[in-house]
Design an enzyme around this catalytic site. Structure first.
Site, PDB file in Angstrom:
ATOM      1  N   ARG A  38     117.481  18.742  -1.618  1.00 43.03           N
ATOM      2  CA  ARG A  38     116.959  19.789  -0.726  1.00 43.03           C
ATOM      3  C   ARG A  38     115.464  20.012  -0.950  1.00 43.03           C
ATOM      4  O   ARG A  38     114.816  20.683  -0.147  1.00 43.03           O
ATOM      5  CB  ARG A  38     117.733  21.091  -0.941  1.00 43.03           C
ATOM      6  CG  ARG A  38     119.181  20.982  -0.445  1.00 43.03           C
ATOM      7  CD  ARG A  38     119.990  22.260  -0.613  1.00 43.03           C
ATOM      8  NE  ARG A  38     119.240  23.434  -0.249  1.00 43.03           N
ATOM      9  CZ  ARG A  38     119.118  24.509  -1.034  1.00 43.03           C
ATOM     10  NH1 ARG A  38     119.685  24.553  -2.211  1.00 43.03           N
ATOM     11  NH2 ARG A  38     118.425  25.554  -0.621  1.00 43.03           N
ATOM     12  N   ASN A  39     114.906  19.466  -2.020  1.00 42.30           N
ATOM     13  CA  ASN A  39     113.465  19.603  -2.254  1.00 42.30           C
ATOM     14  C   ASN A  39     112.740  18.710  -1.250  1.00 42.30           C
ATOM     15  O   ASN A  39     113.100  17.553  -1.052  1.00 42.30           O
ATOM     16  CB  ASN A  39     113.124  19.198  -3.688  1.00 42.30           C
ATOM     17  CG  ASN A  39     111.711  19.570  -4.071  1.00 42.30           C
ATOM     18  OD1 ASN A  39     110.748  19.101  -3.463  1.00 42.30           O
ATOM     19  ND2 ASN A  39     111.580  20.404  -5.081  1.00 42.30           N
ATOM     20  N   ALA A  40     111.698  19.243  -0.631  1.00 45.44           N
ATOM     21  CA  ALA A  40     110.986  18.528   0.439  1.00 45.44           C
ATOM     22  C   ALA A  40     109.917  17.567  -0.071  1.00 45.44           C
ATOM     23  O   ALA A  40     109.244  16.923   0.739  1.00 45.44           O
ATOM     24  CB  ALA A  40     110.351  19.537   1.388  1.00 45.44           C
TER      25      ALA A  40
END
Length: 164
Positions: A38-40
């Site tokens: 979920r980290n961009a």
């Protein structure tokens, strides 16, 4: 329990060093920088480099970053932190950023991924090299959309081009 980060990913051609604060739980479990899906971070760097990163295996992602002049490390070497939020960090021990910076002859910019990294790292770097505070790529930093983050992160491109 103290949590410790990873070694730096750099080489002599590193032009931009991106510093996070300390890897979160998902990254520590995966033993990978920005290992939380979920980290961009990887999507943001795809945008900066105009190169696919997300579909690649982790080691290939790191190689691609290095090929483009991007290095990774963290401001904090180790700290007490329940969970993954930077606000929960207690008793941090800093990485030796100045020593690393001195080994990077092509370095043009130190970029901080998020406010905690910028606050702590800015003091440690102390004007030795230009710095840039970036909005955090963390899923916990929802104050900005991906597009807004990508617009700010695009400034890295100027430091990576051969003409600068």
């Amino acid at each position: 329990m103290r949590k410790a980060g990873f070694p730096p990913v750099v080489d002599a051609s590193t032009r931009v060093l991106i510093l996070g604060s300390l890897p979160g739980e998902a990254s520590l479990a995966a033993r990978q920088y920005y290992g939380n899906p979920r980290n961009a971070f990887w999507r943001l760097m795809e945008s900066v480099l105009d190169t696919p990163l997300v579909p690649l295996a982790y080691d290939d992602r790191l190689t691609t970053l290095l090929t483009h002049g991007v290095g990774l490390w963290d401001v904090i070497a180790e700290a007490e932190r329940p969970g993954s939020l930077d606000a929960a960090i207690r008793d941090p021990a800093a990485n030796d950023l100045l020593t690393l910076i001195e080994t990077l002859p092509a370095l043009r910019l130190v970029a901080f991924n998020g406010g905690t990294a910028a606050k702590l790292g800015g003091r440690l770097v102390g004007g030795r090299v230009p710095t840039l505070a970036l909005p955090s790529s963390s899923p916990a930093h929802a104050a900005r959309t991906f597009a807004q983050k990508a617009e700010t992160w695009s400034a890295l491109g100027a430091y990576l081009s051969a003409s600068t």
